[in-house]
Design a protein around this motif. Structure first.
Motif, PDB file in Angstrom:
ATOM      1  N   THR A 134     -47.367  95.313 -10.398  1.00  0.00           N
ATOM      2  CA  THR A 134     -48.748  95.775 -10.202  1.00  0.00           C
ATOM      3  C   THR A 134     -49.721  94.826 -10.890  1.00  0.00           C
ATOM      4  O   THR A 134     -49.348  94.055 -11.785  1.00  0.00           O
ATOM      5  CB  THR A 134     -48.938  97.190 -10.759  1.00  0.00           C
ATOM      6  OG1 THR A 134     -48.641  97.187 -12.164  1.00  0.00           O
ATOM      7  CG2 THR A 134     -48.011  98.171 -10.059  1.00  0.00           C
ATOM      8  N   PHE A 135     -50.971  94.917 -10.482  1.00  0.00           N
ATOM      9  CA  PHE A 135     -52.014  94.103 -11.085  1.00  0.00           C
ATOM     10  C   PHE A 135     -53.324  94.876 -11.073  1.00  0.00           C
ATOM     11  O   PHE A 135     -53.470  95.882 -10.375  1.00  0.00           O
ATOM     12  CB  PHE A 135     -52.173  92.780 -10.325  1.00  0.00           C
ATOM     13  CG  PHE A 135     -52.674  92.939  -8.913  1.00  0.00           C
ATOM     14  CD1 PHE A 135     -54.040  92.962  -8.630  1.00  0.00           C
ATOM     15  CD2 PHE A 135     -51.786  93.078  -7.848  1.00  0.00           C
ATOM     16  CE1 PHE A 135     -54.506  93.109  -7.330  1.00  0.00           C
ATOM     17  CE2 PHE A 135     -52.239  93.228  -6.544  1.00  0.00           C
ATOM     18  CZ  PHE A 135     -53.601  93.242  -6.285  1.00  0.00           C
ATOM     19  N   THR A 136     -54.283  94.404 -11.832  1.00  0.00           N
ATOM     20  CA  THR A 136     -55.637  94.938 -11.801  1.00  0.00           C
ATOM     21  C   THR A 136     -56.573  93.849 -11.283  1.00  0.00           C
ATOM     22  O   THR A 136     -56.225  92.658 -11.279  1.00  0.00           O
ATOM     23  CB  THR A 136     -56.096  95.380 -13.208  1.00  0.00           C
ATOM     24  OG1 THR A 136     -56.015  94.271 -14.091  1.00  0.00           O
ATOM     25  CG2 THR A 136     -55.225  96.519 -13.722  1.00  0.00           C
ATOM     26  N   SER A 137     -57.739  94.238 -10.854  1.00  0.00           N
ATOM     27  CA  SER A 137     -58.694  93.281 -10.296  1.00  0.00           C
ATOM     28  C   SER A 137     -59.000  92.178 -11.307  1.00  0.00           C
ATOM     29  O   SER A 137     -59.152  92.445 -12.508  1.00  0.00           O
ATOM     30  CB  SER A 137     -59.996  93.988  -9.908  1.00  0.00           C
ATOM     31  OG  SER A 137     -59.755  94.915  -8.875  1.00  0.00           O
ATOM     32  N   HIS A 140     -52.428  88.108 -15.507  1.00  0.00           N
ATOM     33  CA  HIS A 140     -53.235  89.319 -15.490  1.00  0.00           C
ATOM     34  C   HIS A 140     -54.619  89.032 -16.081  1.00  0.00           C
ATOM     35  O   HIS A 140     -54.833  88.019 -16.764  1.00  0.00           O
ATOM     36  CB  HIS A 140     -52.528  90.422 -16.262  1.00  0.00           C
ATOM     37  CG  HIS A 140     -51.261  90.873 -15.593  1.00  0.00           C
ATOM     38  ND1 HIS A 140     -51.239  91.860 -14.639  1.00  0.00           N
ATOM     39  CD2 HIS A 140     -49.988  90.431 -15.730  1.00  0.00           C
ATOM     40  CE1 HIS A 140     -49.990  92.036 -14.216  1.00  0.00           C
ATOM     41  NE2 HIS A 140     -49.213  91.178 -14.863  1.00  0.00           N
ATOM     42  N   HIS A 173     -52.844  97.602  -5.190  1.00  0.00           N
ATOM     43  CA  HIS A 173     -52.770  96.713  -6.346  1.00  0.00           C
ATOM     44  C   HIS A 173     -51.321  96.368  -6.700  1.00  0.00           C
ATOM     45  O   HIS A 173     -50.888  96.478  -7.851  1.00  0.00           O
ATOM     46  CB  HIS A 173     -53.476  97.328  -7.570  1.00  0.00           C
ATOM     47  CG  HIS A 173     -54.967  97.345  -7.438  1.00  0.00           C
ATOM     48  ND1 HIS A 173     -55.639  98.337  -6.756  1.00  0.00           N
ATOM     49  CD2 HIS A 173     -55.922  96.480  -7.881  1.00  0.00           C
ATOM     50  CE1 HIS A 173     -56.943  98.096  -6.788  1.00  0.00           C
ATOM     51  NE2 HIS A 173     -57.142  96.967  -7.456  1.00  0.00           N
ATOM     52  N   THR A 174     -50.569  95.944  -5.686  1.00  0.00           N
ATOM     53  CA  THR A 174     -49.169  95.559  -5.898  1.00  0.00           C
ATOM     54  C   THR A 174     -48.899  94.184  -5.296  1.00  0.00           C
ATOM     55  O   THR A 174     -49.550  93.773  -4.324  1.00  0.00           O
ATOM     56  CB  THR A 174     -48.202  96.567  -5.249  1.00  0.00           C
ATOM     57  OG1 THR A 174     -48.461  96.634  -3.831  1.00  0.00           O
ATOM     58  CG2 THR A 174     -48.341  97.942  -5.878  1.00  0.00           C
TER      59      THR A 174
END
Length: 410
Positions: free
Chosen positions: A341-344, A310, A294-295
């Motif tokens: 970083t990120f989330t789904s 995001h 998740h990068t």
């Protein structure tokens, strides 16, 4: 002083000189009083009729080209949205009181666009200055003298220049078609990358001379669930820019598959650009997306920053690893690299400056517009999101610089 509404109908009718309005299909929509008087045609004989049904070429003159020239000028205005000033024209007109008798007339026409709410050309303003009497007066004063010869010479040169301009326009149009075909062949269509869909859009600049070298790419990276997403911009126009674009895109695509990260990929691309004619001042940005970690790791060579939206709507411009354009340094040094970083459910957008830059406007205004559009439509699928962004950011009349956009749902 109280302000009063302006009666534009009265203004139009009172305009000095011959002025008419035509639809994009070249049908008369209106004509002012001078146009009616000097052409010898009433408003009823003009409005609703095709221009060349009212004013055909003189059938007794096999060399007559007035109709063809005026038609080409008006259609050019409709196609480009730009004013077109014509060379001096001989365009004979049939005497309305004596059918079959044609009067030698000389005109200096200008055609200009009027845009509708959708940004398309809704009307053509056809303004004409008749110079027949001037031509005749000079002829009478000069007789067979040098003045008459010069008059004929000037008229001939004006016609030759118009024909030359038309040939140049046709040549540029052909070059534009070839360049666009070359770009379309080299740029990948939207594709599935792993379990994620990438939406891509490319909009060429309006005008025959403005095909540029914008490009984008999406590649599967070796090792893990990773992809590389890149965009770039080559300075210049036409086939040369399109050719350089293809070389740089292919080089970065190959380099990204073996590089340790985006900075190293741009290092290699910069060295390659140094030996490619036409790659001076080219810009590029590349991102390596790791879906397992998740990068997003990124590096930019003088290009506008990617946007990471995001899932909660927070906007992050990826601007912590920006360096000069690809061929800016005679002795390249390692480029910077950053990671976030990120989330789904997050959305990554890369683009070229034609999407955000406008004349006489700070670039931050364009970046704000882009971020707002991405946030408001972030729940849409990538294809719908890309369409919405283009609709909101591109001007109705088209862009003066190419615009590329690539969107990936993370």
């Amino acid at each position: 002083m109280n302000e009063k509404a302006i009666d534009y109908e009265a203004v139009f009718q009172g305009l000095p000189g011959m002025v008419a309005l035509l639809s994009p299909e070249l049908v008369y929509a209106d004509a002012n009083e001078d146009f009616q008087r000097l052409s010898g045609r009433s408003r009823a004989q003009l409005v609703g009729r095709y221009i060349f049904d009212v004013f055909p070429d003189n059938p007794n003159d096999p060399t007559a080209t007035g109709m063809r020239d005026v038609q080409a000028s008006m259609l050019r205005v409709v196609a480009t949205g730009e004013r077109d000033t014509m060379a001096l024209q001989r365009y004979d007109v049939e005497d309305p009181t004596r059918p079959g008798e044609w009067v030698e007339r000389y005109w200096s026409p200008v055609n200009a666009p009027v845009f509708g709410p959708d940004g398309r050309v809704a009307l053509i303003v056809h303004r004409v200055e008749e110079v027949t009497e001037l031509i005749r007066l000079r002829g009478r004063q000069g007789g067979d003298s040098r003045a008459r010869v010069l008059e004929a010479e000037l008229y001939t040169r004006a016609r030759e220049l118009q024909e030359l301009n038309e040939r140049l326009r046709q040549a540029h149009a052909r070059e534009r078609e070839v360049a666009l075909a070359l770009q379309e062949a080299m740029l990948p269509a939207g594709r599935q990358v792993g379990n994620h869909r990438a939406a891509v859009r490319y909009r060429p600049a309006v005008g025959a001379l403005n095909v540029c070298g914008d490009w984008y790419d999406v590649v599967d990276l070796v090792g893990g669930n990773r992809i590389g997403v890149s965009v770039g911009d080559v300075v210049g126009h036409g086939l040369e820019a399109a050719g350089v674009m293809g070389q740089l895109r292919s080089a970065l695509s190959a380099t990204s598959r073996v590089a340790d990260g985006p900075a190293q990929a741009l290092d290699v691309l910069g060295r390659y650009a140094h030996v490619v004619d036409g790659a001076e001042s080219a810009t590029a940005v590349t991102t390596f997306v790791d879906f397992d970690a998740h990068t997003v790791t990124y590096s930019s060579a003088g290009h506008p920053p990617p946007v990471l939206v995001h899932a909660d709507g927070r906007v992050e411009f990826l601007d912590l690893a920006t360096d000069p354009p690809l061929d800016a340094r005679p002795d390249p040094i390692p480029r910077p690299q950053a990671v976030t970083t990120f989330t789904s459910g997050a959305t990554l957008a890369l683009y070229t400056d034609g999407l955000i830059e406008r004349r006489r406007e700070d670039i931050d205004c364009g970046l704000t517009r882009l971020a707002d559009a991405l946030v408001r439509h972030r729940t849409a699928d990538p294809e719908s999101l890309a369409d919405a962004v283009l609709l909101e950011l591109l001007p109705p009349g088209g862009v003066t610089d190419d615009a590329a956009l690539i969107i990936v749902r993370l």
